[in-house]
Enzyme design. Structure first.
Site, PDB file in Angstrom:
ATOM      1  N   GLN A  74       6.322  72.083 -56.940  1.00 50.79           N
ATOM      2  CA  GLN A  74       6.611  71.497 -58.242  1.00 50.79           C
ATOM      3  C   GLN A  74       7.596  70.337 -58.244  1.00 50.79           C
ATOM      4  O   GLN A  74       7.307  69.275 -58.800  1.00 50.79           O
ATOM      5  CB  GLN A  74       7.129  72.578 -59.206  1.00 50.79           C
ATOM      6  N   GLU A  90      13.348  77.976 -58.397  1.00 55.93           N
ATOM      7  CA  GLU A  90      13.828  77.629 -59.734  1.00 55.93           C
ATOM      8  C   GLU A  90      14.928  78.562 -60.249  1.00 55.93           C
ATOM      9  O   GLU A  90      16.010  78.104 -60.620  1.00 55.93           O
ATOM     10  CB  GLU A  90      12.645  77.605 -60.707  1.00 55.93           C
ATOM     11  N   ASP A 143      13.291  72.652 -60.982  1.00 56.43           N
ATOM     12  CA  ASP A 143      12.186  71.998 -60.297  1.00 56.43           C
ATOM     13  C   ASP A 143      11.840  70.648 -60.930  1.00 56.43           C
ATOM     14  O   ASP A 143      12.060  69.595 -60.343  1.00 56.43           O
ATOM     15  CB  ASP A 143      10.952  72.915 -60.302  1.00 56.43           C
ATOM     16  N   GLY A 177      27.483  72.539 -79.608  1.00 59.38           N
ATOM     17  CA  GLY A 177      27.682  71.106 -79.785  1.00 59.38           C
ATOM     18  C   GLY A 177      28.827  70.820 -80.731  1.00 59.38           C
ATOM     19  O   GLY A 177      29.653  71.686 -81.017  1.00 59.38           O
ATOM     20  N   GLY A 178      28.851  69.607 -81.253  1.00 60.67           N
ATOM     21  CA  GLY A 178      29.924  69.218 -82.159  1.00 60.67           C
ATOM     22  C   GLY A 178      29.794  69.822 -83.542  1.00 60.67           C
ATOM     23  O   GLY A 178      30.736  69.798 -84.326  1.00 60.67           O
TER      24      GLY A 178
END
Length: 429
Positions: free
Chosen positions: A24, A149, A178, A257-258
Site C-alpha cells: 500500500q 499500519e 500507509d 481544536g481551538g
C-alpha cells in the site's frame, strides 16, 4: 490496457518512475505520480505484487483480482523481472539507466544485498532520485523492526489519542501510516526532481518512515502535549480532566481544536446517524438561540465556561437534533453559518452528489474482471492531472513493450533475455 501510453502534456510527463513497491504505502505514492502524468513502470517479481491475490472476491463463481491491487495501481505499466537471474539484472540495470526515479518499500538493506546500494544505482544513473518507504527509517534503534499500519499508528502517537479514555486505544479507520506515508513520499519525490532540475541534474535519496509520517499527521496532538507543560497545565477544550497529565489522553469525539466540538446523534438513531458540530466562538450566540437558549447564557456564551460545561451543551444540542435527520440538521446549521457535517458511511460517501461532482468515485473500465469504482485523485491540478484513470495492469502485461521501447533492447535481445529467464521463474523441480 496493453496500448496504454503515458500522457505527454501533464505535470510529470517525461518523468519515468521505476516502481518496485508493493502492498500500500509505496503504490499509493507511485499512483499519485502516475496521476500527475509520470510514466510509472511497475516492476514485479514473476509472482507479482502480493495484493493481487489478497482479499479477493468471487463473482458468479469466478475469482477476481483484488480491489486492493486495482485501487492502488491504476495508470501504470507492469513488467515482470526475475532479479535472481543475470538476464533479469541486465533488464533491471537498463531500466535504472532509463528512469528518473526508483521507488521501493523493501526492508532496510534489501536492494544493497541484491548488489544495488545507492552508490551503485547512482553509478548507473547519476541523476536518479532514489525514494524509499521504511517503517522506521534505514538507520536507528528501530530500523529493523517490521512495520504494519497499526504498528505505525501505535508507535507514531496516533493510537494513544484515539478512542475512549476509559477503554482500549483504537487505530484510525484512515490508513494514515500507509497511504499517509505514500503522500509524504510523493511530495519528497517532486521536491527532489525540482532540486535536480536546478542543481546540475544531480540525483539524491528520499526516505519517508511510516512512524514519522504518523507523527507529522498527529502534529496537533503533539501541540497539546507541549501545552500540558509536563503536568502543570490543562487542556480546557478536552472533556475529560487533563490537569496533572504528562501525556495527551484519548478524548472520544472532542474536537481537540481551538473550538469545542462533538458528534451528536440524530433520528432515526442508526449507527451512523450523527452530525459533527463545531461550536465556533463567533457563531455560538446563533447556535444557542437556535437550540432554544438565551444567546448570552452564562454557561456557554464565553469560551471558559463553555469549555467547562461542554458536556451539558452537547446534551441540549442532542435534544434539538433528535427531532431531525443528520442531513436536515446539517442543512439548517450551515444556513446559520454553524460548522456542521453529517457522519457519512462508506455507502453514503460513494453515493454522495458532491463526491460525484468532484469525480472522487469514478468508474474504471478496461479490466478483464469488468468495470469497477475507485477513489479518485485528491490533488487537483488545473493543467497537470491525467485525463482519465485507467485500469491497473495485468501481471507482466507490458513486459515486452517496456523491454523494447524503454530499455531499447531489440527483438533478438528480448528473445535472448526471455530464454535466459529474465522475466520468469525457473520451473520447479
Amino acid at each position: 490496457m496493453a496500448n496504454y501510453v503515458p500522457p505527454t502534456n501533464k505535470a510529470l510527463s517525461g518523468v519515468r518512475v521505476l516502481d518496485m513497491t508493493h502492498v500500500q504505502a509505496g503504490p499509493a505514492c507511485t499512483q499519485l505520480l502516475a496521476w500527475m502524468g509520470a510514466d510509472v513502470v511497475k516492476f514485479e517479481a514473476p509472482t507479482g505484487d502480493i495484493t493481487r491475490n489478497q482479499l479477493n472476491i468471487s463473482v458468479d463463481g469466478k475469482r477476481q483480482e483484488s480491489f486492493y491491487f486495482k485501487m492502488l495501481n491504476s495508470n501504470k505499466r507492469s513488467i515482470t523481472v526475475n532479479m535472481k537471474s543475470p538476464a533479469g539484472r541486465e533488464v533491471f540495470e537498463q531500466l535504472v539507466r532509463k528512469s528518473d526515479v526508483i521507488v521501493d518499500n523493501f526492508g532496510p538493506g534489501v536492494l544493497a544485498r541484491l548488489g544495488y546500494p545507492p552508490a551503485t544505482l547512482h553509478g548507473l544513473n547519476p541523476g536518479l532520485v532514489i525514494a524509499a518507504v521504511k517503517g522506521f527509517g534505514a538507520a536507528g534503534p528501530y530500523a529493523n523492526y517490521k512495520a504494519y499500519e497499526p504498528i505505525a499508528q501505535a508507535m507514531g502517537g496516533a493510537m494513544s489519542v484515539t478512542g475512549d479514555p476509559n477503554g482500549p486505544p483504537t487505530i484510525s479507520g484512515a490508513f494514515i501510516g500507509d497511504t499517509g506515508t505514500g503522500v509524504h513520499l510523493a511530495a519528497g519525490v517532486c521536491a527532489a526532481l525540482f532540486h535536480r532540475t536546478h542543481n546540475g541534474g544531480k540525483g539524491q535519496e528520499v526516505e519517508v518512515a511510516m512512524m514519522e509520517s504518523v507523527m507529522n499527521l498527529c502534529r496537533v496532538k503533539f501541540r497539546d502535549h507541549l501545552r500540558l507543560q509536563g503536568g502543570k497545565s490543562a487542556l480546557a477544550e478536552y472533556g475529560p480532566p487533563t490537569l496533572g497529565l504528562t501525556y495527551v489522553p484519548r478524548a472520544l469525539n472532542d474536537s481537540g481544536g481551538g473550538h469545542v466540538g462533538s458528534a451528536i446523534p440524530c433520528k432515526p438513531f442508526g449507527p451512523n446517524d450523527y452530525i459533527y458540530l463545531i461550536a465556533q466562538a463567533q457563531v455560538v450566540p446563533v447556535l444557542l438561540k437556535e437550540i432554544g437558549l438565551d444567546a448570552g447564557d452564562e454557561r456557554f456564551a464565553a469560551a471558559g465556561p463553555r469549555n467547562k460545561n461542554q458536556n451539558e451543551l452537547w446534551k441540549i444540542v442532542g435534544e434539538y437534533c433528535k427531532n431531525y435527520t443528520k442531513y436536515e440538521v446539517t442543512a439548517r446549521f450551515n444556513e446559520l453559518d454553524i460548522p456542521c457535517g453529517p457522519l457519512m458511511s462508506t455507502e453514503e460517501v460513494v453515493a454522495d452528489p458532491h463526491v460525484a461532482f468532484r469525480d472522487m468515485w469514478p468508474v474504471v473500465d478496461g479490466h478483464p474482471d469488468g468495470p469497477y469504482n475507485t477513489v479518485g485523485m485528491p490533488i487537483k491540478l488545473s493543467l497537470g492531472n491525467v485525463d482519465k484513470i485507467v485500469t491497473s495492469p495485468g501481471l507482466g502485461e507490458h513486459t515486452e513493450e517496456i523491454t523494447k521501447s524503454v530499455c531499447g533492447f531489440s527483438d533478438t535481445d528480448f528473445k535472448r533475455l526471455q530464454e535466459s529467464g529474465a522475466f520468469t521463474l525457473p520451473p520447479k523441480k
